[in-house]
Structures are given as C-alpha cells and as structure tokens.
Design an enzyme around this catalytic site. Structure first.
Site, PDB file in Angstrom:
ATOM      1  N   CYS A  80       0.838  -1.205   0.000  1.00  0.00           N
ATOM      2  CA  CYS A  80       0.000   0.000   0.000  1.00  0.00           C
ATOM      3  C   CYS A  80       0.874   1.257   0.000  1.00  0.00           C
ATOM      4  CB  CYS A  80      -0.968  -0.079   1.192  1.00  0.00           C
ATOM      5  SG  CYS A  80      -2.313   1.098   1.083  1.00  0.00           S
ATOM      6  N   HIS A 170      -3.655  -5.563   0.881  1.00  0.00           N
ATOM      7  CA  HIS A 170      -3.021  -5.950   2.147  1.00  0.00           C
ATOM      8  C   HIS A 170      -2.960  -7.473   2.299  1.00  0.00           C
ATOM      9  CE1 HIS A 170      -2.641  -1.999   4.089  1.00  0.00           C
ATOM     10  NE2 HIS A 170      -3.636  -1.691   3.281  1.00  0.00           N
ATOM     11  N   GLU A 172      -1.444  -9.080   4.441  1.00  0.00           N
ATOM     12  CA  GLU A 172      -1.296  -9.473   5.847  1.00  0.00           C
ATOM     13  C   GLU A 172      -2.628  -9.670   6.564  1.00  0.00           C
ATOM     14  OE1 GLU A 172      -0.825  -6.587   4.533  1.00  0.00           O
ATOM     15  OE2 GLU A 172      -1.067  -4.880   5.879  1.00  0.00           O
TER      16      GLU A 172
END
Ligand code: XMP
Length: 512
Positions: A80, A170, A172
């Site tokens: 990002c 993202h 994660e």
C-alpha cells in the site's frame, strides 16, 4: 537467525505483517520509519517490508522513505503506502483519491511473477483486501505491472531484477485469501529464506541465553498469575532453577478465589521459590476514600512497588529484576520514542528505576499468541495459557468510585457468575475478555411487592487480537439473559444489569 524488518509508516495493521512473517517461520521485527538507517542495519535484515499508512505520500509531515533502505541490497516488498513510496522514489506516478477504497477486490494476475507462484495462471483472479486512498497510476521505469483490479490498473508491480515488489492490497489481513501464500512466496521464493523461527527453538535458545546472562546470580520476579509474568517465571525457572525468587502480592483486588488458585497451581507445576505477600489490608487502607481513577492506579502501583521492593531486598543478594515485557510493549515504547505514540499500560512503571537492578525480559521478542505457545511448550496448564488478560490494578478499575470491602465482595459475586456462564456456554474462549463492572450509582426497581433502590452491574465482553482495538462481543441474547437473571437473583444489592456495546476506540476495554 534471519530477520525480516518491517518498516512501520503508521498503519493500524503493521503488527499483522510481522505476525504473518513469523507464522511462516521467519523472525520479524518492526522498526519505525524514522528510526535511522544505522538502526535498521544493526538488525541485519535479510529483507524489508514497507508497511501501509493513513498518510498521503508527499504531504507535509507524512512519513518519508529513507533512500538508504533501498541500497541495502536486500529484497523489498512495499504494501500500500510502501508501494507508493517505491513508486515516487523511482519516478513513477501517483494519483490522489478523494475517497478510500475499502474491502474485498478481485485481483487479476496480469503477468507471471515469483510473487504469484501457486496462485494460478496469468489472467486468473484471486480475492484480495484493499484499504487505500491514493494509488499508483504508472509504475516507475524498471517495474513490470503484475496485477490489476477493475478499479486499479496498477495494483501490483515488480522489478524482478532488483527484487523490489509493490502491492496496493493488504496480504497481511486474513480477508486476503491468498495473502499468506504471497507472503510465503516473498520469503521463500524471492528472498530464499529458510524457516528457523519456532517456539521450541525459541525456548532452547532463550534458556541458553538466560543461563549465560545470569550465571549464578539472583533474579527476582513479581508474579501476577497473568500469562506474561507466569511464562517469564517458567522460562527463568528452567534456565536458572532456584536462583529465581518469585513474589506474589495478594492485593485483595483479584477475582474470587484467584489468588489461592494461582499460587497453588504454580506450586503444583513448578519447583519455584514462590513467596506470597498478603497485603489486602495495606491496599484497602491506602485506597480508602479515593474515587479518582488515576489516583487509584497510582496508589496501587506505588504500594505494589513498596511491598515488592521491601520483600526482595530481604534476600541475601539480588542482581536482576525479571519482567514480562512482550513485543507489543517494545513497539509501543519505540513508537513513543520516535513520536508515534500509542497508549500503553505500566502497572509497575518505576520499579526498575527504584530497585536499581538490571532487567531480564525474556519475552521481549514475542507477540501474545507466541507467549501462549511458549507457555504450552513449557508445560503450563491450559487454564493458565488461555486466561483472559487481567489488569494490574485488578478489580479496582472495575469498581467505579471508592473501593471498599463490601463493594469488592459484591462485584466478585457478579463476576463469578459472568465467568461461569461464559465458560459453560463455550464463549470464554471465543472472546478476548469478559467481566462485570460495578457502577457508582443506584437505580430504582421492583422486587416482589416493594420498591428497591440498588446497584447496577455492567457486563463487558470484547473481541480483540491485541487489545489495541476491540469490538463488543455479540453474545447470544439467551446468554445475556441468563447472566442478567442470575446476577439479579443471586447477588444481593443488585437490581439492574446493562450490557456495554461500545468498541475501542473510542471507548477502552476497562471502564477506568
Ligand atoms: P484498555 O482498558 O486500555 O485495556 O482498553 C487494554 C488491555 O489492557 C488491560 N489493562 C491493563 N493491563 N495493567 C495491565 O496490566 C493495567 O493497568 C491495565 N489497564 C487495562 C485491559 O484489561 C485490556 O486487556
């Protein structure tokens, strides 16, 4: 040990990046973006991951990229904001957005890349999770466009020669279904790391380090019965045996039966030097007439330090103070030191200075779930390993207003019912914390034929992964009903029960 350094630009989910890397078996540390190149070099990173951020690249005061990071000769993954930093640095084009794109998106794998290994063929689609304002319009020269979504043509890019990667989504967060695979691809396919981080290797390594550090000197430890301090003591006990001296301070502010249970269970499982200091009267005496939350916390912290210090100094010799500091505490202090402040709790802040002892903090590298895994590895029973967190000042922060023996007894009775029902319904293990709070007011009710004017109990139950943010738990109505009925019927002096439906932020988990 190979280390992946995550550079934190202020995203709410930076910790998740380090957790995912560790879950893949590689040790990972988080460093703030402005910590300085030398500190990053000292960590000897095998790879870098640049985190997201709520800021806009290039705004005044926005976190900036330290260009030296890109000269370290290690692979870099920008997530990002991290991707946008790479783009701006290498002369690509960014585009500002007025609105944030938030939620699930379908990513097309527009070009082959080692980052996509195992995800599908070129032009296959995978679901990813987005949360961004600005985005990349044109990747810089040298970068291939490797992923697009309907709204974002440049959703992922790679400079395969230098091993620099950028993704706008993202990986994660759990909602990115292929996120784990993408992180593993980065670690193993691109960085060629081998997994060497596990809790059993951690225990073996830490026990050896503790033996070396402490030698035959003496360590004192304040054991609260919480997961962190208990695992700290268990590790030290394995490393240095009876040169560890633990003290359990009975403040009188614990839950029903808790102090006895903690002390007897620990004695059963470990061959510890464990001294119990019964100090209920001292605490209650010093708290008498005090209603201000901060004042209560201060009195409890100071009293604890006085008692612990006095008891520890009765030993023939003391060299070290053991503390159950865990990694989120370390990140918080680092962030505070570099100006990115997040709130922290220091139960016994001031203890190390007062005692003038060197610190031993064997859990400094670990996240909470890793601490639990170490506890299991060391043979701690499940009731210990899976306990809800309990605040250092105990029930004092759950009794609004003055603390008296009577009010403590009343809250304890209600709290036992909450815990019994949470356990019986299987909800105890689904939530982060659940407990009762005694409010400083009385309300009118009817009991039988008469009017009553009695206390109110608030129920608090939250879901969370790290207590930094939390959501109120959507407990089933029947469970809430059972808890409420039981409290009102069984706890004399309570005629009303309410449920707290606030999330953190802006509320906190505890009421004081
Ligand atoms: P808050 O209320 O700040 O709490 O949302 C976050 C987490 O920390 C616990 N807590 C404390 N833990 N000493 C502690 O060790 C404290 O003074 C303290 N105050 C809150 C709280 O139970 C929750 O898990």
């Amino acid at each position: 040990m190979q280390t992946v350094v995550v550079i934190d630009y202020g995203s709410q989910v930076t910790q998740l990046i380090a957790r995912r890397v560790r879950e893949a078996g590689v040790y990972s540390e988080i460093l703030p973006w402005n910590i300085g190149l030398d500190e990053v070099k000292q960590a000897n990173p095998a790879a870098l991951i640049l985190s997201g951020s709520p800021a806009s690249v290039g705004d005044s005061g926005a976190p900036a990229l330290e260009p030296g990071l890109l000269e370290l000769g290690v692979p870099v993954l920008g997530i990002c904001y991290g991707m946008q930093l790479l783009t701006r640095h290498y002369g690509g084009e960014l585009e500002r957005s007025q609105t944030r794109e938030y939620g699930s998106a379908s990513l097309s794998l527009v070009k082959e890349s080692p980052l996509w290994q195992g995800l599908g063929k070129v032009m296959d689609k995978v679901r990813v999770w987005m949360s961004h304002g600005d985005h990349v319009k044109t990747p810089p020269a040298g970068f291939d466009l490797i992923g697009s979504t309907e709204t974002l043509p440049a959703a992922a890019m790679a400079d395969h020669k230098r091993n620099f990667y950028g993704v706008q989504f993202h990986p994660e967060v759990h909602h990115s279904e292929c996120g784990e695979r993408i992180i593993r691809n980065f670690l193993f396919n691109i960085c060629k790391l081998t997994p060497d981080w596990s809790m059993s290797s951690f225990v073996a390594r830490t026990v050896e380090e503790l033996k070396k550090k402490v030698g035959d000197r003496q360590v004192v430890c304040a054991l609260s019965g919480g997961v962190d301090s208990t695992v700290t003591a268990a590790l030290l006990s394995r490393a240095i045996g009876k040169n560890l001296h633990c003290f359990f301070v009975e403040t009188g502010l614990m839950r029903e039966g808790e102090a006895d249970w903690v002390v007897s269970t620990l004695r059963e499982h470990f061959d510890l030097n464990l001294t119990r200091l019964d100090a209920q009267d001292v605490f209650l005496g010093r708290l008498a007439g005090v209603a201000d939350p901060e004042e209560k916390r201060k009195i409890i912290g100071r009293t604890f330090i006085d008692l612990f210090d006095e008891a520890a100094h009765k030993l023939d010799r003391v060299d070290f103070l053991a503390q159950g500091t865990i990694y989120p505490d370390v990140i918080e202090s680092l962030s505070a030191a570099t100006g990115m402040v997040i709130k922290s709790h220091h139960n016994v802040g001031g203890l190390p200075e007062r005692m003038k002892l060197d610190l031993v903090e064997p859990l400094r590298e670990l996240f909470k779930d890793e601490v639990r895994a170490v506890g299991k590895e060391l043979g701690l029973p499940d009731e210990f390993v899976w306990r809800h967190p309990f605040p250092g000042p105990g029930l004092a922060v759950r009794i609004l207003g003055e603390i008296t023996g009577e009010r403590l007894a009343l809250l304890r009775k209600a709290d036992v019912i909450v815990l019994e029902e949470l356990r019986a319904s299987g909800w105890y293990h689904k939530i982060w914390q659940g407990f009762a709070v005694l409010l400083p007011l009385k309300t009118v009710g009817v009991m039988g034929d008469g009017r009553s004017y009695e206390h109110v109990i608030a129920l608090r139950a939250v879901e969370s992964v790290d207590a930094m943010t939390a959501d109120w738990a959507q407990l089933p109505y029947e469970l809430l009903q059972r808890i409420s009925n039981r409290i009102i019927n069984e706890v004399k002096g309570v005629n009303r029960v309410v449920y707290d439906i606030s999330s953190k932020p802006p509320s906190t988990i505890e009421w004081e």
